[in-house]
Enzyme design. Structure first.
Site, mmCIF file in Angstrom:
data_model
loop_
_atom_site.group_PDB
_atom_site.id
_atom_site.type_symbol
_atom_site.label_atom_id
_atom_site.label_comp_id
_atom_site.label_asym_id
_atom_site.label_seq_id
_atom_site.Cartn_x
_atom_site.Cartn_y
_atom_site.Cartn_z
ATOM 1 C CD GLU A 154 -3.058 3.128 -5.322
ATOM 2 O OE1 GLU A 154 -3.947 2.288 -5.430
ATOM 3 O OE2 GLU A 154 -1.961 2.922 -4.790
ATOM 4 N NE ARG A 157 -4.229 -1.540 0.069
ATOM 5 C CZ ARG A 157 -4.335 -2.600 -0.712
ATOM 6 N NH1 ARG A 157 -3.352 -2.917 -1.545
ATOM 7 N NH2 ARG A 157 -5.427 -3.340 -0.706
ATOM 8 C CG HIS A 160 -3.505 -0.784 -6.570
ATOM 9 N ND1 HIS A 160 -3.835 -0.171 -5.393
ATOM 10 C CD2 HIS A 160 -3.499 -2.130 -6.299
ATOM 11 C CE1 HIS A 160 -4.033 -1.087 -4.462
ATOM 12 N NE2 HIS A 160 -3.833 -2.290 -4.982
HETATM 13 N N1 LIG Z 1 -0.635 -4.666 -5.102
HETATM 14 C C1 LIG Z 1 -1.756 -5.330 -4.994
HETATM 15 O O1 LIG Z 1 -2.584 -5.358 -5.886
HETATM 16 C C2 LIG Z 1 -1.988 -6.118 -3.744
HETATM 17 C C3 LIG Z 1 -2.682 -7.349 -3.859
HETATM 18 C C4 LIG Z 1 -2.883 -8.073 -2.688
HETATM 19 C C5 LIG Z 1 -2.415 -7.601 -1.466
HETATM 20 N N2 LIG Z 1 -1.760 -6.402 -1.402
HETATM 21 C C6 LIG Z 1 -1.272 -5.917 -0.091
HETATM 22 O O2 LIG Z 1 -0.435 -6.892 0.479
HETATM 23 C C7 LIG Z 1 -0.687 -6.956 1.873
HETATM 24 C C8 LIG Z 1 -0.216 -8.305 2.407
HETATM 25 O O3 LIG Z 1 -1.079 -9.327 1.936
HETATM 26 P P1 LIG Z 1 -1.007 -10.813 2.545
HETATM 27 O O4 LIG Z 1 -2.149 -11.557 1.951
HETATM 28 O O5 LIG Z 1 0.366 -11.376 2.431
HETATM 29 O O6 LIG Z 1 -1.320 -10.515 4.108
HETATM 30 P P2 LIG Z 1 -1.117 -11.473 5.348
HETATM 31 O O7 LIG Z 1 -1.128 -12.895 4.950
HETATM 32 O O8 LIG Z 1 -2.089 -11.011 6.371
HETATM 33 O O9 LIG Z 1 0.378 -11.145 5.868
HETATM 34 C C9 LIG Z 1 0.711 -9.901 6.356
HETATM 35 C C10 LIG Z 1 2.149 -9.905 6.810
HETATM 36 O O10 LIG Z 1 2.463 -8.569 7.212
HETATM 37 C C11 LIG Z 1 3.011 -8.611 8.515
HETATM 38 N N3 LIG Z 1 2.676 -7.411 9.277
HETATM 39 C C12 LIG Z 1 1.466 -6.997 9.693
HETATM 40 N N4 LIG Z 1 1.572 -5.861 10.418
HETATM 41 C C13 LIG Z 1 2.897 -5.588 10.464
HETATM 42 C C14 LIG Z 1 3.670 -4.575 11.074
HETATM 43 N N5 LIG Z 1 3.098 -3.618 11.817
HETATM 44 N N6 LIG Z 1 4.997 -4.581 10.892
HETATM 45 C C15 LIG Z 1 5.593 -5.571 10.170
HETATM 46 N N7 LIG Z 1 4.923 -6.567 9.580
HETATM 47 C C16 LIG Z 1 3.595 -6.572 9.726
HETATM 48 C C17 LIG Z 1 2.422 -9.842 9.182
HETATM 49 O O11 LIG Z 1 3.239 -10.192 10.276
HETATM 50 P P3 LIG Z 1 2.978 -11.510 11.170
HETATM 51 O O12 LIG Z 1 3.230 -12.676 10.238
HETATM 52 O O13 LIG Z 1 3.962 -11.448 12.288
HETATM 53 O O14 LIG Z 1 1.546 -11.426 11.599
HETATM 54 C C18 LIG Z 1 2.412 -10.821 8.009
HETATM 55 O O15 LIG Z 1 3.667 -11.427 7.886
HETATM 56 C C19 LIG Z 1 -2.190 -6.695 1.971
HETATM 57 O O16 LIG Z 1 -2.542 -6.209 3.254
HETATM 58 C C20 LIG Z 1 -2.429 -5.676 0.879
HETATM 59 O O17 LIG Z 1 -2.325 -4.373 1.404
HETATM 60 C C21 LIG Z 1 -1.544 -5.664 -2.512
#
Ligand SMILES: NC(=O)c1ccc[n+]([C@@H]2O[C@H](COP(=O)([O-])OP(=O)(O)OC[C@H]3O[C@@H](n4cnc5c(N)ncnc54)[C@H](OP(=O)(O)O)[C@@H]3O)[C@@H](O)[C@H]2O)c1
Length: 323
Positions: free
Chosen positions: A267, A239, A286
């Site tokens: 954005e 993000r 995006h």
């Molecule tokens: N560009 C795009 O089109 C697109 C598409 C999909 C997703 N995304 C973004 O990608 C993000 C991640 O997706 P995901 O499915 O991998 O999520 P996820 O499975 O929930 O994993 C999130 C990861 O971020 C870590 N995290 C959360 N809060 C944190 C903090 N304060 N400091 C450091 N690390 C932190 C978590 O740590 P822990 O493991 O310790 O809990 C976990 O490892 C989404 O939230 C979204 O914003 C973007």
């Protein structure tokens, strides 16, 4: 019967895998009357949803089709359970990340520019770009015109669903991985985010793949750019506001780092914004999760979660539990 509201923009045949015992309610883009539903599958675009939220009554569960759900708690309040479509974006976003890393290390944006100019001899511009961004001004013969990912140190900031998929796709490149998440753990080694500043100088590629929250806003600021190696590639697939845009523009303009962004702050990125003209930068608007397979996968995740909800089983992808 459970009333499940879904965006009229979604093709109805994608919902055929939904459990029996529900009534599917098509929600048009504009609503001029109140609608009673128990479960809501919002449209992927927040602005469309925010227009109809005031007309939704009785919602107890929101099944987002996206991974990022930051707009929903504010719009729906604390008495609603919110789940995301964890997993649905893994492949497409991880592939975007790999492509972005390779494009930047192979200087493809420059080569595309050269192709458009039709001037073969400009290939030596790549050597100049390499020397400027990496600070490696040594004589190379034959000249360096692109770099290798293999053997580099890659930091994953966020080691969740998508982060792990990126790791899987990075395997053939035999990179040195540094994993950072909210909390530390072993097997494999994951560092706590509190160690981020100490670890940043070790990485040549920094991938941001974590949720936006008050804790992660501006996680990457001028201080973090200063800690990075000269020429570090910052890849933001998460993000926009996780990076301070002013600091990013400064770091790019001074050729301290390079970046690939699928997300920006603000954005959409307005016409004339300084980021559009920054050197050593690749921007995609995006699109990271937007492959043809996305809707089918996201609705499958939602259907599975709905089945668990109806069976009274624990939900898997809760980002907000109703209070
Ligand atoms: N560009 C795009 O089109 C697109 C598409 C999909 C997703 N995304 C973004 O990608 C993000 C991640 O997706 P995901 O499915 O991998 O999520 P996820 O499975 O929930 O994993 C999130 C990861 O971020 C870590 N995290 C959360 N809060 C944190 C903090 N304060 N400091 C450091 N690390 C932190 C978590 O740590 P822990 O493991 O310790 O809990 C976990 O490892 C989404 O939230 C979204 O914003 C973007």
């Amino acid at each position: 019967m459970l009333r499940v509201g879904y965006s009229a923009n979604l093709a109805a045949e994608l919902l055929t895998g939904f459990p029996q015992g529900i009534e599917l309610i098509r929600l048009p883009r504009e609503l001029d009357h109140d609608v009673e539903i128990d479960v809501w599958l919002p449209d992927p675009y927040p602005t469309r949803n925010l227009k109809i939220v005031p007309h939704l009554r009785g919602v107890k569960l929101v099944l987002s089709l996206m991974a990022g759900t930051e707009w929903i708690p504010g719009a729906m309040g604390p008495h609603v359970t919110i789940c995301n479509a964890r997993g649905a974006h893994n492949v497409s976003t991880a592939e975007w990340t790999l492509s972005a890393i390779l494009m930047m290390l192979k200087h493809f944006p420059l080569f595309l520019d050269i192709q458009r100019s039709g001037d073969w001899k400009r290939r030596f511009d790549a050597s100049a770009e390499y020397a400027t961004i990496t600070g490696d001004a040594g004589m190379h013969y034959p000249p360096v015109m692109l770099e290798e990912l293999t053997g580099k140190t890659v930091m994953l900031v966020g080691y969740g669903s998508i982060g792990k998929e990126i790791e899987r796709m990075l395997e053939p490149f035999r990179v040195e991985l540094i994993r950072v998440a909210r909390t530390s753990r072993d097997n494999p080694k994951v560092h706590a985010v509190g160690e981020l500043d100490a670890l940043l100088p070790k990485a040549q590629v920094v991938v941001l793949i974590l949720p936006l929250s008050p804790d992660t806003r501006w996680l990457i600021d001028a201080r973090q750019f200063a800690l990075m190696q000269q020429g570090t590639l910052v890849v933001n697939a998460a993000r926009g506001p996780i990076v301070n845009t002013d600091a990013l523009v400064e770091a790019l303009k001074s050729a301290r780092i390079r970046a690939a962004l699928d997300v920006t702050d603000p954005e959409p990125l307005p016409e004339g914004h300084p980021l559009w003209k920054c050197p050593n930068l690749l921007i995609t608007p995006h699109v990271g999760g937007s492959s043809p397979e996305f809707a089918r996968r996201a609705l499958q995740v939602a259907a599975d979660e709905l089945r668990r909800y109806m069976a009274g089983e624990p939900l898997l992808n809760v980002v907000q539990a109703a209070v």
